[in-house]
Design an enzyme around this catalytic site. Structure first.
Site, short mmCIF file in Angstrom:
data_model
loop_
_atom_site.label_atom_id
_atom_site.label_comp_id
_atom_site.label_asym_id
_atom_site.label_seq_id
_atom_site.Cartn_x
_atom_site.Cartn_y
_atom_site.Cartn_z
N LYS A 94 46.03 39.45 38.21
CA LYS A 94 46.49 40.74 38.76
C LYS A 94 45.58 41.26 39.87
O LYS A 94 46.04 41.95 40.78
CB LYS A 94 46.63 41.80 37.66
CG LYS A 94 45.40 41.99 36.80
CD LYS A 94 45.45 41.17 35.56
CE LYS A 94 44.06 40.97 35.00
NZ LYS A 94 44.02 40.61 33.63
N ASP A 151 41.82 47.61 35.74
CA ASP A 151 42.81 46.58 35.42
C ASP A 151 44.21 47.22 35.32
O ASP A 151 45.17 46.71 35.90
CB ASP A 151 42.40 45.90 34.10
CG ASP A 151 43.38 44.84 33.67
OD1 ASP A 151 43.37 43.75 34.26
OD2 ASP A 151 44.17 45.11 32.75
N LYS A 205 47.67 46.75 37.76
CA LYS A 205 48.99 46.44 37.22
C LYS A 205 50.03 47.50 37.62
O LYS A 205 51.17 47.15 37.95
CB LYS A 205 48.90 46.32 35.70
CG LYS A 205 48.08 45.08 35.28
CD LYS A 205 47.73 45.11 33.80
CE LYS A 205 46.97 43.87 33.38
NZ LYS A 205 46.37 44.00 32.05
N GLY A 222 39.38 37.30 23.30
CA GLY A 222 39.82 36.82 24.62
C GLY A 222 40.70 37.81 25.35
O GLY A 222 41.45 37.43 26.25
N1 HSE Z 1 41.86 42.42 30.21
C1 HSE Z 1 43.27 42.48 30.24
C2 HSE Z 1 43.76 43.40 29.12
C3 HSE Z 1 43.84 41.11 30.09
O1 HSE Z 1 42.95 43.71 28.24
O2 HSE Z 1 44.89 43.82 29.12
C4 HSE Z 1 45.30 41.01 30.38
O3 HSE Z 1 45.59 41.39 31.69
#
Ligand code: HSE
Length: 376
Positions: free
Chosen positions: A100, A196, A200, A182
């Site tokens: 992204k 993040d 998005k 992860g």
């Molecule tokens: N670090 C991101 C999240 C991973 O926690 O949503 C997926 O984009």
């Protein structure tokens, strides 16, 4: 036979190989030909991996292989990933990604190159992990004028908030858990501080309205300043606190986009989205509200979306998918143009105001300990 390569064999890249191992037969059936993983490009020592025989370190091998159809970019970041994506597209390869950061920063240029070379640049996994959200937005809902998008777009912060609220787990421990599973970015500050989710909501906005919203141009507030007291008080007001990315189309065609923790009334389906789950609410003028829900991070969920794009790219080998954005969005001023209700906690009981702009709410709140928007 169709061949693909994976660049970057971390959480997502290895998840893609695993999805092919699990589902290779049904994938071949759907595709009408066998799909073969031909190369894994990674600079690390992967000699102990079961995929060691596929590992290469020289990108030029992928670029110059006329039998390589699709490249999956799961390197992350916007430097090496940018260079290799450009070169792969220019070499006539379809490129699929979950990155992204790269799509939000350079998607417009990369989509233009893809169009010129008649190949696909697809990035379903870049928003909402395994949730099909971009294709529904640009394809299934194409008959609508999209009015608003609001979503829980970051699994790590939603996981942390849920663990803190439901399990009484301290912030640092909840973050460590998210990293172990992860979910988190290499630098989890991008999750915690809302960057993040910001990338998005920009991608969603770009696709919904065709005008580019740059991540650095929008207001982004994460969860690091949240107090657990507000989480508790929100409950007494019939709400849950959720980090939302939100984008709206104003009547004059301008766009408003931002990320902030919101009070979400329990009557909204977004309030019940917990753990690593993400959900995106899309409001169209014909369909009304649509909510898409699922796992927003993690190896196999993200790989599920990547693999869907690999198959779609191969299905559109001759005539590429038409998607992209080609102009700058005109942004509204959030401070003065978007009336919302606000949660204020200061002296005296916490309360929710009537609709007013951020500037008016700030003036009213004065030195209040907390000021958060309320989702309508
Ligand atoms: N670090 C991101 C999240 C991973 O926690 O949503 C997926 O984009």
């Amino acid at each position: 036979m169709a061949n693909f390569a994976i660049m970057g064999f971390g959480t997502v890249g290895s998840g893609v190989a695993e999805v092919l191992r699990m589902n290779g037969a049904s994938i071949a059936e759907k595709l009408g030909e066998r799909l073969t993983l031909k190369y894994i490009l990674d600079v690390r020592d992967l000699s102990a991996s079961p995929y060691a025989s596929l590992v290469v370190k020289d990108f030029a091998l992928l670029e110059s292989d006329p039998e390589l159809d699709v490249v999956v970019e799961s390197i992350g970041g916007a430097k090496v990933a940018y260079e290799f994506t450009r070169r792969a597209l220019l070499a006539g390869k379809h490129v699929v990604t979950s990155n992204k950061e790269l799509v939000a920063a350079h998607g417009r240029e990369l989509l233009e190159i893809a169009r010129d070379k008649n190949v696909n640049y697809l990035f379903e996994a870049s928003v909402g992990g395994g949730i099909p959200v971009l294709r529904p937005l640009f394809q299934c809902l194409a008959g609508n004028q999209i009015q608003e998008i609001a979503g829980i777009l970051n699994g790590t912060t939603n996981y942390i908030l849920t663990r803190m609220v439901e399990g009484g787990v301290p912030f640092d421990e909840a973050l460590r858990e998210a990293q172990e599973k992860g979910y988190a970015e290499a630098n989890p500050a991008a999750d915690i501080e809302g960057l993040d989710a910001g990338r998005k909501i920009c991608i969603l906005s770009d696709l919904a309205w065709g005008g580019e919203v740059r991540p650095e141009a929008i207001s982004v507030r994460g969860i690091s300043g949240l107090s657990l007291e507000d989480v508790d008080v929100a409950r007494t007001l019939g709400c849950r606190i959720k980090l939302l990315g939100r984008a709206l189309r104003l009547e004059d065609g301008r766009t408003a986009a931002y990320v902030a923790p919101h009070l979400v009334p329990e009557s909204s389906p977004l309030s019940g989205v917990d753990g690593v789950f993400n959900a995106v609410m899309i409001r169209g003028n014909a369909v009304g509200d649509v909510m898409l829900y699922g796992r927003g991070a993690g190896d196999l969920p993200t790989a599920s979306a990547v693999m869907g794009d690999v198959l779609d790219a191969l299905a559109h080998r001759e005539k590429r998918r038409s998607l992209g954005w080609s102009r700058d969005a005109v942004l509204a001023d959030l401070e003065s143009e978007l009336p919302m209700r606000w949660y204020i906690r200061g002296e005296g009981p916490a309360r929710i105001t009537g609709a007013m702009t951020a500037r008016e709410a700030r003036a009213l709140a004065g030195q209040a300990a907390a000021l958060l928007p309320v989702l309508e």
